[in-house]
Design a protein around this motif. Structure first.
Motif, mmCIF file in Angstrom:
data_model
loop_
_atom_site.group_PDB
_atom_site.id
_atom_site.type_symbol
_atom_site.label_atom_id
_atom_site.label_comp_id
_atom_site.label_asym_id
_atom_site.label_seq_id
_atom_site.Cartn_x
_atom_site.Cartn_y
_atom_site.Cartn_z
ATOM 1 N N ALA A 100 0.820 -1.297 -0.127
ATOM 2 C CA ALA A 100 -0.115 0.021 -0.025
ATOM 3 C C ALA A 100 0.852 1.275 0.065
ATOM 4 O O ALA A 100 2.038 1.322 0.398
ATOM 5 C CB ALA A 100 -1.081 -0.155 1.289
ATOM 6 N N VAL A 101 0.283 2.292 -0.247
ATOM 7 C CA VAL A 101 0.972 3.649 -0.382
ATOM 8 C C VAL A 101 -0.093 4.638 0.553
ATOM 9 O O VAL A 101 -1.174 4.587 0.248
ATOM 10 C CB VAL A 101 1.225 4.073 -1.661
ATOM 11 C CG1 VAL A 101 1.717 5.571 -1.694
ATOM 12 C CG2 VAL A 101 1.913 3.342 -2.619
ATOM 13 N N VAL A 102 0.827 5.272 1.439
ATOM 14 C CA VAL A 102 0.084 6.183 2.338
ATOM 15 C C VAL A 102 0.632 7.673 1.889
ATOM 16 O O VAL A 102 2.054 7.836 1.884
ATOM 17 C CB VAL A 102 0.394 6.022 3.870
ATOM 18 C CG1 VAL A 102 -0.383 7.315 4.544
ATOM 19 C CG2 VAL A 102 -0.276 4.751 4.059
ATOM 20 N N PRO A 114 -4.476 -3.866 1.037
ATOM 21 C CA PRO A 114 -3.263 -4.081 0.203
ATOM 22 C C PRO A 114 -3.546 -3.410 -1.235
ATOM 23 O O PRO A 114 -4.657 -3.212 -1.653
ATOM 24 C CB PRO A 114 -3.203 -5.767 0.053
ATOM 25 C CG PRO A 114 -4.126 -6.292 1.052
ATOM 26 C CD PRO A 114 -4.952 -5.195 1.352
ATOM 27 N N ARG A 115 -2.300 -2.670 -1.686
ATOM 28 C CA ARG A 115 -2.243 -2.203 -2.803
ATOM 29 C C ARG A 115 -3.231 -1.256 -3.008
ATOM 30 O O ARG A 115 -3.909 -1.021 -4.273
ATOM 31 C CB ARG A 115 -2.385 -3.511 -4.341
ATOM 32 C CG ARG A 115 -1.119 -4.428 -4.225
ATOM 33 C CD ARG A 115 -1.027 -5.215 -5.213
ATOM 34 N NE ARG A 115 0.170 -5.872 -5.270
ATOM 35 C CZ ARG A 115 0.541 -6.854 -6.257
ATOM 36 N NH1 ARG A 115 -0.222 -6.726 -7.536
ATOM 37 N NH2 ARG A 115 1.783 -7.402 -6.341
ATOM 38 N N THR A 116 -3.488 -0.253 -2.180
ATOM 39 C CA THR A 116 -4.371 0.845 -2.237
ATOM 40 C C THR A 116 -3.379 1.989 -1.805
ATOM 41 O O THR A 116 -2.602 1.976 -0.719
ATOM 42 C CB THR A 116 -5.278 0.670 -1.172
ATOM 43 O OG1 THR A 116 -6.199 -0.646 -1.503
ATOM 44 C CG2 THR A 116 -6.363 1.821 -1.260
ATOM 45 N N VAL A 117 -3.827 3.126 -2.624
ATOM 46 C CA VAL A 117 -3.123 4.396 -2.176
ATOM 47 C C VAL A 117 -4.060 5.042 -1.486
ATOM 48 O O VAL A 117 -5.256 5.468 -2.349
ATOM 49 C CB VAL A 117 -2.800 4.959 -3.502
ATOM 50 C CG1 VAL A 117 -2.172 6.487 -3.364
ATOM 51 C CG2 VAL A 117 -1.661 4.339 -4.405
ATOM 52 N N VAL A 118 -3.822 5.640 -0.599
ATOM 53 C CA VAL A 118 -4.663 6.539 0.289
ATOM 54 C C VAL A 118 -4.105 7.845 0.410
ATOM 55 O O VAL A 118 -2.750 8.032 0.661
ATOM 56 C CB VAL A 118 -5.128 6.035 1.637
ATOM 57 C CG1 VAL A 118 -5.720 4.816 1.660
ATOM 58 C CG2 VAL A 118 -3.760 5.777 2.458
ATOM 59 N N VAL A 121 -7.056 13.999 4.540
ATOM 60 C CA VAL A 121 -7.234 14.106 5.911
ATOM 61 C C VAL A 121 -8.835 13.937 6.003
ATOM 62 O O VAL A 121 -9.504 15.011 5.458
ATOM 63 C CB VAL A 121 -6.668 15.241 6.572
ATOM 64 C CG1 VAL A 121 -7.131 15.484 8.112
ATOM 65 C CG2 VAL A 121 -5.338 15.465 6.521
ATOM 66 N N PRO A 122 -9.259 13.029 6.579
ATOM 67 C CA PRO A 122 -8.744 11.675 6.765
ATOM 68 C C PRO A 122 -8.434 10.936 5.453
ATOM 69 O O PRO A 122 -8.893 11.009 4.435
ATOM 70 C CB PRO A 122 -10.125 10.910 7.685
ATOM 71 C CG PRO A 122 -11.215 11.593 7.066
ATOM 72 C CD PRO A 122 -11.049 13.032 6.686
ATOM 73 N N ALA A 123 -7.654 10.048 5.627
ATOM 74 C CA ALA A 123 -7.111 9.404 4.420
ATOM 75 C C ALA A 123 -8.214 8.375 3.577
ATOM 76 O O ALA A 123 -8.975 7.807 4.699
ATOM 77 C CB ALA A 123 -6.020 8.364 4.708
ATOM 78 N N ARG A 124 -8.325 8.622 2.502
ATOM 79 C CA ARG A 124 -9.392 7.961 1.865
ATOM 80 C C ARG A 124 -8.562 7.196 0.478
ATOM 81 O O ARG A 124 -7.643 7.739 0.091
ATOM 82 C CB ARG A 124 -10.451 8.621 1.236
ATOM 83 C CG ARG A 124 -11.200 9.424 2.315
ATOM 84 C CD ARG A 124 -12.333 8.270 3.017
ATOM 85 N NE ARG A 124 -13.231 8.768 3.936
ATOM 86 C CZ ARG A 124 -13.000 8.831 4.854
ATOM 87 N NH1 ARG A 124 -11.941 7.952 5.725
ATOM 88 N NH2 ARG A 124 -13.830 9.233 5.944
ATOM 89 N N PRO A 125 -9.067 6.180 -0.238
ATOM 90 C CA PRO A 125 -8.439 5.573 -1.408
ATOM 91 C C PRO A 125 -8.526 6.537 -2.622
ATOM 92 O O PRO A 125 -9.409 7.236 -2.552
ATOM 93 C CB PRO A 125 -9.298 4.528 -1.674
ATOM 94 C CG PRO A 125 -10.136 4.098 -0.381
ATOM 95 C CD PRO A 125 -10.388 5.591 0.451
ATOM 96 N N ARG A 137 2.161 1.009 -11.630
ATOM 97 C CA ARG A 137 1.042 1.993 -11.949
ATOM 98 C C ARG A 137 0.159 2.222 -10.978
ATOM 99 O O ARG A 137 0.025 1.437 -10.086
ATOM 100 C CB ARG A 137 0.398 1.370 -13.332
ATOM 101 C CG ARG A 137 1.233 1.277 -14.563
ATOM 102 C CD ARG A 137 0.480 0.804 -15.675
ATOM 103 N NE ARG A 137 -0.023 -0.688 -15.355
ATOM 104 C CZ ARG A 137 0.350 -1.939 -15.429
ATOM 105 N NH1 ARG A 137 1.760 -1.877 -15.694
ATOM 106 N NH2 ARG A 137 -0.171 -2.901 -14.997
ATOM 107 N N PHE A 138 -0.390 3.309 -11.063
ATOM 108 C CA PHE A 138 -1.460 3.906 -9.935
ATOM 109 C C PHE A 138 -2.838 4.245 -10.216
ATOM 110 O O PHE A 138 -2.918 5.686 -10.236
ATOM 111 C CB PHE A 138 -0.685 4.925 -8.970
ATOM 112 C CG PHE A 138 0.662 4.615 -8.440
ATOM 113 C CD1 PHE A 138 0.584 3.646 -7.368
ATOM 114 C CD2 PHE A 138 1.883 4.975 -8.981
ATOM 115 C CE1 PHE A 138 1.864 3.245 -6.676
ATOM 116 C CE2 PHE A 138 3.042 4.642 -8.256
ATOM 117 C CZ PHE A 138 3.111 3.699 -7.138
ATOM 118 N N PRO A 139 -3.468 3.508 -10.912
ATOM 119 C CA PRO A 139 -4.587 4.012 -11.508
ATOM 120 C C PRO A 139 -5.444 4.659 -10.706
ATOM 121 O O PRO A 139 -5.993 3.990 -9.687
ATOM 122 C CB PRO A 139 -5.176 2.740 -12.108
ATOM 123 C CG PRO A 139 -4.411 1.467 -11.994
ATOM 124 C CD PRO A 139 -3.449 2.122 -11.346
#
Length: 151
Positions: A100-102, A114-118, A121-125, A137-139
Protein backbone atom coordinates in the motif's frame (compact mmCIF):
# COMPACT_ATOMS: atom_id res chain seq x y z
CA UNK A 1 23.89 13.63 20.51
CA UNK A 2 20.19 14.28 19.99
CA UNK A 3 18.99 13.01 23.36
CA UNK A 4 16.64 10.51 21.70
CA UNK A 5 16.74 6.83 22.68
CA UNK A 6 19.25 4.93 20.53
CA UNK A 7 17.79 2.84 17.70
CA UNK A 8 19.28 1.03 14.71
CA UNK A 9 17.25 2.93 12.10
CA UNK A 10 17.83 6.67 12.35
CA UNK A 11 19.48 8.68 15.11
CA UNK A 12 16.88 11.41 14.60
CA UNK A 13 13.85 9.11 15.01
CA UNK A 14 12.02 8.58 18.29
CA UNK A 15 11.14 4.92 18.71
CA UNK A 16 9.43 3.76 21.92
CA UNK A 17 8.07 0.44 23.06
CA UNK A 18 9.23 -2.72 21.36
CA UNK A 19 8.04 -2.56 17.75
CA UNK A 20 8.73 -5.47 15.40
CA UNK A 21 10.33 -3.93 12.30
CA UNK A 22 11.04 -6.09 9.26
CA UNK A 23 14.26 -6.51 7.38
CA UNK A 24 15.13 -3.83 4.86
CA UNK A 25 12.74 -1.24 6.30
CA UNK A 26 14.00 2.35 6.18
CA UNK A 27 12.88 4.98 8.70
CA UNK A 28 13.49 8.66 8.01
CA UNK A 29 14.49 11.43 10.37
CA UNK A 30 12.06 13.22 12.68
CA UNK A 31 9.68 10.27 12.90
CA UNK A 32 7.73 9.19 15.97
CA UNK A 33 7.35 5.41 16.10
CA UNK A 34 5.16 4.47 19.08
CA UNK A 35 5.30 0.75 19.74
CA UNK A 36 3.86 1.01 23.27
CA UNK A 37 0.52 -0.53 22.23
CA UNK A 38 1.95 -3.11 19.83
CA UNK A 39 3.43 -2.28 16.46
CA UNK A 40 4.50 -4.44 13.54
CA UNK A 41 6.11 -2.90 10.46
CA UNK A 42 6.78 -5.36 7.66
CA UNK A 43 9.86 -5.94 5.54
CA UNK A 44 11.01 -3.57 2.82
CA UNK A 45 8.95 -0.56 3.95
CA UNK A 46 9.91 3.11 3.60
CA UNK A 47 8.69 5.28 6.48
CA UNK A 48 9.43 8.82 5.27
CA UNK A 49 10.65 11.75 7.32
CA UNK A 50 8.23 13.27 9.81
CA UNK A 51 5.86 10.29 9.96
CA UNK A 52 4.03 9.66 13.25
CA UNK A 53 2.71 6.18 14.07
CA UNK A 54 0.63 6.02 17.27
CA UNK A 55 -0.51 2.94 19.17
CA UNK A 56 -1.93 4.86 22.12
CA UNK A 57 -4.23 7.78 22.88
CA UNK A 58 -4.65 9.86 26.01
CA UNK A 59 -7.75 11.67 24.70
CA UNK A 60 -10.30 10.04 27.03
CA UNK A 61 -8.00 10.40 30.00
CA UNK A 62 -7.40 14.08 29.25
CA UNK A 63 -10.96 15.24 28.55
CA UNK A 64 -12.35 13.34 31.55
CA UNK A 65 -10.04 15.19 33.92
CA UNK A 66 -8.24 11.87 34.49
CA UNK A 67 -11.47 10.11 35.59
CA UNK A 68 -10.75 7.74 32.68
CA UNK A 69 -7.48 6.65 34.26
CA UNK A 70 -6.17 4.42 31.47
CA UNK A 71 -4.22 5.28 28.38
CA UNK A 72 -6.07 3.64 25.49
CA UNK A 73 -3.90 1.35 23.37
CA UNK A 74 -4.45 -0.63 20.16
CA UNK A 75 -1.85 -2.25 17.92
CA UNK A 76 -0.89 -1.04 14.47
CA UNK A 77 0.13 -3.46 11.72
CA UNK A 78 1.88 -2.30 8.57
CA UNK A 79 2.40 -4.94 5.88
CA UNK A 80 5.41 -5.63 3.68
CA UNK A 81 6.70 -3.14 1.09
CA UNK A 82 4.48 -0.28 2.29
CA UNK A 83 5.45 3.31 1.45
CA UNK A 84 4.43 5.98 3.98
CA UNK A 85 4.89 9.53 2.69
CA UNK A 86 6.40 12.46 4.57
CA UNK A 87 4.47 13.79 7.57
CA UNK A 88 1.73 11.16 7.39
CA UNK A 89 0.05 10.15 10.66
CA UNK A 90 -1.12 6.60 11.35
CA UNK A 91 -3.52 6.30 14.28
CA UNK A 92 -3.85 3.42 16.74
CA UNK A 93 -5.68 0.25 15.77
CA UNK A 94 -5.02 0.58 12.03
CA UNK A 95 -3.86 -2.18 9.68
CA UNK A 96 -2.20 -1.26 6.39
CA UNK A 97 -1.99 -4.04 3.81
CA UNK A 98 1.01 -5.16 1.79
CA UNK A 99 2.26 -2.89 -1.00
CA UNK A 100 0.00 0.00 0.00
CA UNK A 101 0.95 3.67 -0.32
CA UNK A 102 0.10 6.36 2.25
CA UNK A 103 0.39 9.80 0.68
CA UNK A 104 2.36 12.64 2.24
CA UNK A 105 0.41 14.39 4.99
CA UNK A 106 -2.37 11.77 5.09
CA UNK A 107 -4.03 10.94 8.42
CA UNK A 108 -4.86 7.23 8.48
CA UNK A 109 -7.77 6.45 10.82
CA UNK A 110 -9.10 3.29 9.10
CA UNK A 111 -7.61 0.10 7.71
CA UNK A 112 -5.99 0.33 4.28
CA UNK A 113 -6.41 -2.68 1.95
CA UNK A 114 -3.35 -4.16 0.22
CA UNK A 115 -2.20 -2.36 -2.93
CA UNK A 116 -4.26 0.74 -2.21
CA UNK A 117 -3.09 4.36 -2.32
CA UNK A 118 -4.67 6.58 0.35
CA UNK A 119 -4.40 10.37 0.58
CA UNK A 120 -5.94 13.23 2.51
CA UNK A 121 -7.34 14.01 5.93
CA UNK A 122 -8.84 11.64 6.82
CA UNK A 123 -7.10 9.28 4.40
CA UNK A 124 -9.32 7.84 1.67
CA UNK A 125 -8.56 5.57 -1.30
CA UNK A 126 -7.24 7.57 -4.25
CA UNK A 127 -5.72 4.85 -6.45
CA UNK A 128 -4.75 1.23 -6.62
CA UNK A 129 -1.25 -0.19 -6.96
CA UNK A 130 -0.62 -2.40 -9.99
CA UNK A 131 2.74 -4.18 -10.11
CA UNK A 132 4.06 -6.07 -13.13
CA UNK A 133 7.75 -6.70 -12.43
CA UNK A 134 9.48 -3.33 -12.55
CA UNK A 135 6.40 -1.66 -14.07
CA UNK A 136 4.37 0.00 -11.29
CA UNK A 137 1.16 1.93 -12.02
CA UNK A 138 -1.29 3.83 -9.81
CA UNK A 139 -4.68 3.93 -11.58
CA UNK A 140 -7.11 6.35 -9.93
CA UNK A 141 -10.10 5.07 -7.97
CA UNK A 142 -13.49 6.40 -9.06
CA UNK A 143 -14.94 8.52 -6.19
CA UNK A 144 -17.31 6.39 -4.15
CA UNK A 145 -15.97 3.13 -5.64
CA UNK A 146 -14.43 0.40 -3.58
CA UNK A 147 -10.62 0.07 -3.55
CA UNK A 148 -9.57 -2.13 -6.42
CA UNK A 149 -12.17 -0.59 -8.77
CA UNK A 150 -9.95 1.38 -11.16
CA UNK A 151 -11.12 4.41 -13.11
Amino acid sequence: MSGLPANPFNEHAWIIGDPAIGEGTWIGAFTVIDGSGGLTIGAGCDISCGVHIYTHSTTRRCVSGRAHADVDRAPVTIGDRVFVGANAVIMMGVTIGDEAVVGAGAVVTRDVPPRTVVTGVPARPAATVEIDGADVRFPAVVPGAAPGDAA
